[in-house]
Scaffold this active site. Structure first.
Site, PDB file in Angstrom:
ATOM      1  N   HIS A 184      15.228  -3.579  -8.876  1.00 15.59           N
ATOM      2  CA  HIS A 184      14.139  -3.147  -7.992  1.00 15.59           C
ATOM      3  C   HIS A 184      14.652  -2.377  -6.778  1.00 15.59           C
ATOM      4  O   HIS A 184      13.868  -1.748  -6.070  1.00 15.59           O
ATOM      5  CB  HIS A 184      13.322  -4.353  -7.537  1.00 15.59           C
ATOM      6  CG  HIS A 184      12.496  -4.953  -8.643  1.00 15.59           C
ATOM      7  ND1 HIS A 184      11.146  -4.736  -8.771  1.00 15.59           N
ATOM      8  CD2 HIS A 184      12.845  -5.724  -9.701  1.00 15.59           C
ATOM      9  CE1 HIS A 184      10.682  -5.363  -9.841  1.00 15.59           C
ATOM     10  NE2 HIS A 184      11.701  -5.975 -10.427  1.00 15.59           N
ATOM     11  N   ASP A 237      15.257   2.898   0.076  1.00 12.66           N
ATOM     12  CA  ASP A 237      14.322   1.970  -0.555  1.00 12.66           C
ATOM     13  C   ASP A 237      14.320   2.241  -2.049  1.00 12.66           C
ATOM     14  O   ASP A 237      14.348   3.409  -2.462  1.00 12.66           O
ATOM     15  CB  ASP A 237      12.907   2.205   0.015  1.00 12.66           C
ATOM     16  CG  ASP A 237      12.111   0.922   0.176  1.00 12.66           C
ATOM     17  OD1 ASP A 237      12.338  -0.012  -0.627  1.00 12.66           O
ATOM     18  OD2 ASP A 237      11.262   0.857   1.076  1.00 12.66           O
TER      19      ASP A 237
HETATM   20  P1  ADQ Z   1      10.171  -4.798  -0.963  1.00 14.94           P
HETATM   21  O1  ADQ Z   1      11.353  -4.313  -0.182  1.00 14.94           O
HETATM   22  O2  ADQ Z   1       9.632  -6.105  -0.588  1.00 14.94           O
HETATM   23  O3  ADQ Z   1      10.473  -4.798  -2.546  1.00 14.94           O
HETATM   24  P2  ADQ Z   1       7.785  -2.844  -0.943  1.00 14.94           P
HETATM   25  O4  ADQ Z   1       7.727  -2.085  -2.204  1.00 14.94           O
HETATM   26  O5  ADQ Z   1       7.711  -2.010   0.299  1.00 14.94           O
HETATM   27  O6  ADQ Z   1       9.047  -3.686  -0.789  1.00 14.94           O
HETATM   28  O7  ADQ Z   1       6.580  -3.913  -0.829  1.00 14.94           O
HETATM   29  C1  ADQ Z   1       6.273  -4.809  -1.801  1.00 14.94           C
HETATM   30  C2  ADQ Z   1       4.880  -5.409  -1.536  1.00 14.94           C
HETATM   31  O8  ADQ Z   1       4.861  -6.191  -0.336  1.00 14.94           O
HETATM   32  C3  ADQ Z   1       3.774  -4.368  -1.391  1.00 14.94           C
HETATM   33  O9  ADQ Z   1       2.718  -4.736  -2.243  1.00 14.94           O
HETATM   34  C4  ADQ Z   1       3.352  -4.459   0.077  1.00 14.94           C
HETATM   35  O10 ADQ Z   1       1.966  -4.240   0.288  1.00 14.94           O
HETATM   36  C5  ADQ Z   1       3.710  -5.874   0.453  1.00 14.94           C
HETATM   37  N1  ADQ Z   1       4.061  -5.944   1.891  1.00 14.94           N
HETATM   38  C6  ADQ Z   1       5.123  -5.401   2.504  1.00 14.94           C
HETATM   39  N2  ADQ Z   1       5.084  -5.671   3.831  1.00 14.94           N
HETATM   40  C7  ADQ Z   1       3.979  -6.394   4.046  1.00 14.94           C
HETATM   41  C8  ADQ Z   1       3.382  -6.964   5.218  1.00 14.94           C
HETATM   42  N3  ADQ Z   1       3.935  -6.827   6.417  1.00 14.94           N
HETATM   43  N4  ADQ Z   1       2.227  -7.645   5.065  1.00 14.94           N
HETATM   44  C9  ADQ Z   1       1.664  -7.759   3.830  1.00 14.94           C
HETATM   45  N5  ADQ Z   1       2.168  -7.253   2.701  1.00 14.94           N
HETATM   46  C10 ADQ Z   1       3.309  -6.574   2.811  1.00 14.94           C
HETATM   47  C11 ADQ Z   1      11.462  -4.400  -3.473  1.00 14.94           C
HETATM   48  C12 ADQ Z   1      12.167  -3.071  -3.219  1.00 14.94           C
HETATM   49  C13 ADQ Z   1      11.166  -1.927  -3.158  1.00 14.94           C
HETATM   50  C14 ADQ Z   1      10.330  -1.893  -4.441  1.00 14.94           C
HETATM   51  C15 ADQ Z   1       9.740  -3.280  -4.747  1.00 14.94           C
HETATM   52  C16 ADQ Z   1       9.092  -3.317  -6.126  1.00 14.94           C
HETATM   53  O11 ADQ Z   1      12.906  -3.137  -1.995  1.00 14.94           O
HETATM   54  O12 ADQ Z   1      11.841  -0.675  -2.998  1.00 14.94           O
HETATM   55  O13 ADQ Z   1       9.270  -0.971  -4.296  1.00 14.94           O
HETATM   56  O14 ADQ Z   1      10.766  -4.273  -4.743  1.00 14.94           O
HETATM   57  O15 ADQ Z   1      10.003  -2.927  -7.119  1.00 14.94           O
END
Ligand code: ADQ
Length: 465
Positions: free
Chosen positions: A161, A369
């Site tokens: 991921h 990311d």
């Molecule tokens: P994350 O780094 O956690 O995941 P991201 O893809 O930005 O990142 O977000 C995942 C989910 O968390 C989204 O549905 C988002 O809405 C939710 N989210 C993030 N911050 C939030 C907040 N403050 N409040 C509520 N909800 C929040 C990892 C990788 C990413 C990749 C994902 C999926 O780092 O690059 O996109 O996995 O593969």
């Protein structure tokens, strides 16, 4: 296809609405085959009383509809070395190109391998011969190798991921040879972007002497592996339903009235050093300095949810971010206007579409990311007749697909400020045109496409002799 078995560090009950798109999509795929989802329970096992034998990790099995959820607890020592240590203090920073933040403590790697072995030992008895196994993320890279050591001949796929770093950075990882060999125990490795795939391909050839066989296949250590970019998407349908919900519409209406005289900009992230939050606040400040017409008007709502707070680098980034927000509000705030509203909390998922829709601009500006789903959620939440503008870092995996966003280099504070200015001034026609192209892409490559495509690729990999 046989029964699907998903393995990830943590799992989510796919029936719960808070589970999010990934859990829903995996839950659906699991439902189709009456599958099994295996991972860590999130609990630390109580230590055995002094003098007695250590507690044997128990597997807890729970039925969630047609899906079986199986979890194990970890001991404190395993949690510290595997999760806090190797996964979050070594792999996370190195894979995000932050060698400077990595803590190369030699005890971490052995703990990481120990827990992967434990996962394999606990999972193996639960597997049927024709199961297809899908392992997720950097916590579990050696899992297939541990399963093979126990005699597994299953089709096993791995999806990363987070980004895959350039070969030179990857090779700086103590124990990277272990990882390299372990990767070849998989039949398929899925990566988020073509850039990651290019790094992976060069890495296995340069460091592992892998021979490319064509058709994305590589031969090394007597095994063939297929590697492909399969960018993850969101559940657009789920997000649209959420957008229509009462909570989401209430959030939209409330914020619209509250900020009737203002332009809203939005950032939603985990509070992680990879997300470029200090750079974003600096760019917003630069906007106010260079384009004073936005003072008393533009308001940045930055929601940064608490994350990995027992890792030092996360405490440092929180302090830096809070310092910057305090400074900009102190320097530029007025009695009736604060430039930044910083909220250190998770926003309820049901409010997210409303918040996205009411914001004229989204700032998704990570330094690195894997994908970044917030960028896609912002696009899906917009009113196509009056959409907002996405300002997106070129270092997010999502930038490969979302080329009609305003792409920025988040390290370039001036350049990012100019892009925000352009977003705030963009004509209605340009906003609609850009949004239509972005939405097409988000719809086409949604989470269901991702899930089906990965599993299809996995099914098609020719098995080694
Ligand atoms: P994350 O780094 O956690 O995941 P991201 O893809 O930005 O990142 O977000 C995942 C989910 O968390 C989204 O549905 C988002 O809405 C939710 N989210 C993030 N911050 C939030 C907040 N403050 N409040 C509520 N909800 C929040 C990892 C990788 C990413 C990749 C994902 C999926 O780092 O690059 O996109 O996995 O593969």
């Amino acid at each position: 296809m046989g029964r699907l078995v998903v393995v990830s560090n943590r799992l989510a009950d796919p029936r719960k609405p808070a589970a999010g798109g990934l859990a829903v999509a995996l839950g659906e795929a699991l439902n189709n085959t009456g599958g099994l989802w295996f991972g860590w329970s999130g609990h630390i096992a109580e230590p055995a009383p002094e003098g007695s034998a250590p507690n044997e990790a128990q597997t807890h099995v729970q039925q969630a509809g047609d899906v079986k959820l199986a979890t194990i607890d970890l001991s404190r020592a395993d949690y510290d070395a595997y999760y806090l240590g190797y996964a979050n203090r070594v792999l996370w920073p190195v894979f995000h190109y932050r060698l400077d933040l990595a803590d190369f403590n030699p005890n971490y790697l052995s703990g990481y391998q120990r827990v992967n072995r434990l996962f394999a030992q606990k999972l193996m008895p639960l597997l049927n011969d024709d199961d297809v196994v899908w392992v997720h993320d950097y916590h579990l890279i050696p899992l297939a190798a541990e399963l093979r050591a126990l005699g597994s001949r299953h089709r096993i796929g791995f999806f990363l991921h987070i980004p895959f770093p350039p070969p030179l950075v990857m090779a700086a990882l103590p124990g990277h040879e272990v990882m390299l060999r372990a990767l070849f125990a998989y039949d398929l490795v899925g990566l988020q972007s073509e850039a990651d795939l290019a790094h992976f391909s060069r890495y296995v050839q340069n460091e592992g002497g892998a021979r490319p066989l064509g058709d994305d296949l590589y031969l090394a250590f007597n095994r063939t592996l297929r590697a492909r970019a399969v960018p993850i998407g969101i559940d657009v349908g789920e997000f649209e339903r959420l957008a229509q919900s009462r909570d989401s519409r209430e959030t939209f209406e409330h914020m619209r009235q509250e900020y009737a005289q203002r332009r809203l900009l939005l950032g939603v992230d985990r509070l992680d050093y990879s997300k470029g939050l200090p750079q974003r606040i600096r760019a917003f400040k630069e906007l106010l300095v260079n384009y004073p017409e936005h003072r008393k008007s533009a308001t940045l709502i930055q929601i940064a949810s608490p994350s990995r707070e027992d890792v030092d680098a996360y405490t440092d980034i929180r302090r830096e971010l809070e310092g910057l927000c305090g400074e900009i509000n102190g320097d530029y705030g007025e009695l009736d206007w604060m430039p930044v509203r910083y909220i250190h909390r998770t926003v309820a998922r049901k409010r997210l579409p409303g918040l996205c829709r009411v914001s004229s601009v989204a700032l998704v500006t990570p330094l690195r990311d894997g994908m970044n789903l917030v960028a896609k959620e912002y696009v899906a939440a917009q009113d196509p007749a009056d959409p907002g503008v996405l300002v997106l870092s070129r270092f997010a995996g999502a930038a490969e697909q979302l080329r009609d966003a305003l792409l920025v280099n988040p390290y370039d504070i001036q350049g990012t400020a100019q892009a925000i200015q352009r977003a705030l001034q963009m004509s209605h026609e340009e906003r609609c045109n850009r949004h239509a192209v972005l939405l097409d892409n988000v719809r086409k490559y949604d989470v269901h496409w991702w899930c089906t495509t990965f599993l299809q690729y996995l099914q098609e990999v020719p098995r080694h002799a």
